[in-house]
Design an enzyme around this catalytic site. Sequence first.
Site, PDB file in Angstrom:
ATOM      1  N   SER A  51      -7.651  -1.510   1.521  1.00 27.19           N
ATOM      2  CA  SER A  51      -6.724  -2.699   1.354  1.00 27.19           C
ATOM      3  C   SER A  51      -7.689  -3.727   2.834  1.00 27.19           C
ATOM      4  O   SER A  51      -7.776  -4.905   1.746  1.00 27.19           O
ATOM      5  CB  SER A  51      -5.421  -3.012   2.172  1.00 27.19           C
ATOM      6  OG  SER A  51      -5.261  -2.415   2.851  1.00 27.19           O
TER       7      SER A  51
ATOM      8  N   GLY B  90      -3.966   0.509  -0.037  1.00 32.40           N
ATOM      9  CA  GLY B  90      -3.420   2.387  -0.726  1.00 32.40           C
ATOM     10  C   GLY B  90      -4.705   3.235  -0.252  1.00 32.40           C
ATOM     11  O   GLY B  90      -4.092   3.950  -0.223  1.00 32.40           O
TER      12      GLY B  90
ATOM     13  N   ASN C   4      -6.640   5.193   5.716  1.00 31.27           N
ATOM     14  CA  ASN C   4      -4.823   5.720   5.005  1.00 31.27           C
ATOM     15  C   ASN C   4      -5.601   6.945   5.121  1.00 31.27           C
ATOM     16  O   ASN C   4      -5.112   7.547   4.336  1.00 31.27           O
ATOM     17  CB  ASN C   4      -4.900   5.067   3.501  1.00 31.27           C
ATOM     18  CG  ASN C   4      -4.861   3.787   3.651  1.00 31.27           C
ATOM     19  OD1 ASN C   4      -3.657   3.194   4.023  1.00 31.27           O
ATOM     20  ND2 ASN C   4      -5.731   2.630   2.791  1.00 31.27           N
TER      21      ASN C   4
ATOM     22  N   ASP D 128       0.313  -8.151  10.012  1.00 34.06           N
ATOM     23  CA  ASP D 128       0.472  -6.656  10.538  1.00 34.06           C
ATOM     24  C   ASP D 128      -0.659  -6.497  11.330  1.00 34.06           C
ATOM     25  O   ASP D 128      -1.166  -7.660  11.667  1.00 34.06           O
ATOM     26  CB  ASP D 128       0.724  -5.748   9.496  1.00 34.06           C
ATOM     27  CG  ASP D 128      -0.405  -5.474   8.563  1.00 34.06           C
ATOM     28  OD1 ASP D 128      -1.878  -5.826   8.973  1.00 34.06           O
ATOM     29  OD2 ASP D 128      -0.379  -4.686   7.976  1.00 34.06           O
TER      30      ASP D 128
ATOM     31  N   HIS E 122      -4.345  -6.222   8.458  1.00 26.50           N
ATOM     32  CA  HIS E 122      -4.761  -6.466   7.174  1.00 26.50           C
ATOM     33  C   HIS E 122      -5.275  -8.414   7.762  1.00 26.50           C
ATOM     34  O   HIS E 122      -4.382  -9.226   8.529  1.00 26.50           O
ATOM     35  CB  HIS E 122      -3.787  -7.186   6.070  1.00 26.50           C
ATOM     36  CG  HIS E 122      -3.555  -5.614   5.887  1.00 26.50           C
ATOM     37  ND1 HIS E 122      -2.052  -4.773   6.392  1.00 26.50           N
ATOM     38  CD2 HIS E 122      -4.187  -4.582   4.881  1.00 26.50           C
ATOM     39  CE1 HIS E 122      -1.835  -3.243   5.409  1.00 26.50           C
ATOM     40  NE2 HIS E 122      -3.600  -3.356   4.495  1.00 26.50           N
TER      41      HIS E 122
END
Length: 250
Positions: free
Chosen positions: A25, A58, A90, A209, A212
């Site tokens: 992402s 993700g 991830n 957050d 991102h």
Amino acid sequence: MKAVSYISLFVPAVLGGTIYLAGDSTMAIGGGGNGTMGWGQFVAPYTTWTVSNQAIAGRSARSFTREGRFTAIADEVQSGDWVIIEFGHNDGGSLTPTDDGRTDCSGTGDETCTTVYDGVNETVLTFPAYLENAANTFTALGANVLISSQTPDNPWETGTFVDDPVRFVAYAELAAETAGVAYVDHWAYVADIYDTLGADVVDAFYPIDHTHTSPAGALVVAEAFFKAVVCGGVALKGALNTTSFEGECL
Ligand SMILES: *[C@@H]1O[C@H](CO)[C@@H](O)[C@H](O)[C@H]1NC(C)=O
Ligand SMILES: *[C@@H]1O[C@H](CO)[C@@H](O)[C@H](O)[C@H]1NC(C)=O
Ligand SMILES: *[C@@H]1O[C@H](CO)[C@@H](O)[C@H](O)[C@H]1NC(C)=O
């Protein structure tokens, strides 16, 4: 006649080929949603090459592999193209059937783990092994490969600048060395620019957050990548519209 055929042969070389982007992402179109954006969307403005941003939110090195996403790039890539690979956000966590198929086997070599994901037994490789396999596939097809370390989460999150690279940074460098492909420490270049910009500016790059970025943040992250490419003398710099970026090389 001769001039015309010369031009038609020459033009593709001038325009270059395709730059493929494989990542998560932090690189993908749409980023982590809610108005965020991945840095891969800011590569095209800096090059006349075609950019194919195949990053997807993700994903880890493992799930990008299992879902056939490296294979999809290998099916399209042409000799002389570039493939930029950047994972890590991830890839951590515990290897369990509920890890979204993302966690890698721990270690840096040819260790394997077994797990069940989505009702299927899966042999899981280490993070460097996934990257090396992908890099080897692309180089065998004549493509150029650049493995890039992942981006940091907001290092100003606590109000104090904290730069503490996660293990996937060193793993990415190791994978590039083992596969004999180019490497840039994107993490370090982003951290360096963020340190200079300060808490207020950088905090504003993180609307939802600590991972991102806003489009403005993604542009800074993209420029940090280009600076790392130029400073590292990676041949990809020849595809950029400029080799002039602010600040010192690290
Ligand atoms: C390179 O492209 C970027 C993004 O479009 C632009 O801001 C910059 O001015 C360009 N640099 C040069 C030297 O053309
Ligand atoms: C996974 O492997 C184990 C051990 O070989 C076997 O007992 C089990 O049936 C397999 N499960 C699936 C879903 O294939
Ligand atoms: C993203 O937007 C959705 C819909 O407005 C909201 O439910 C969700 O909480 C937001 N997520 C974050 C991380 O802000």
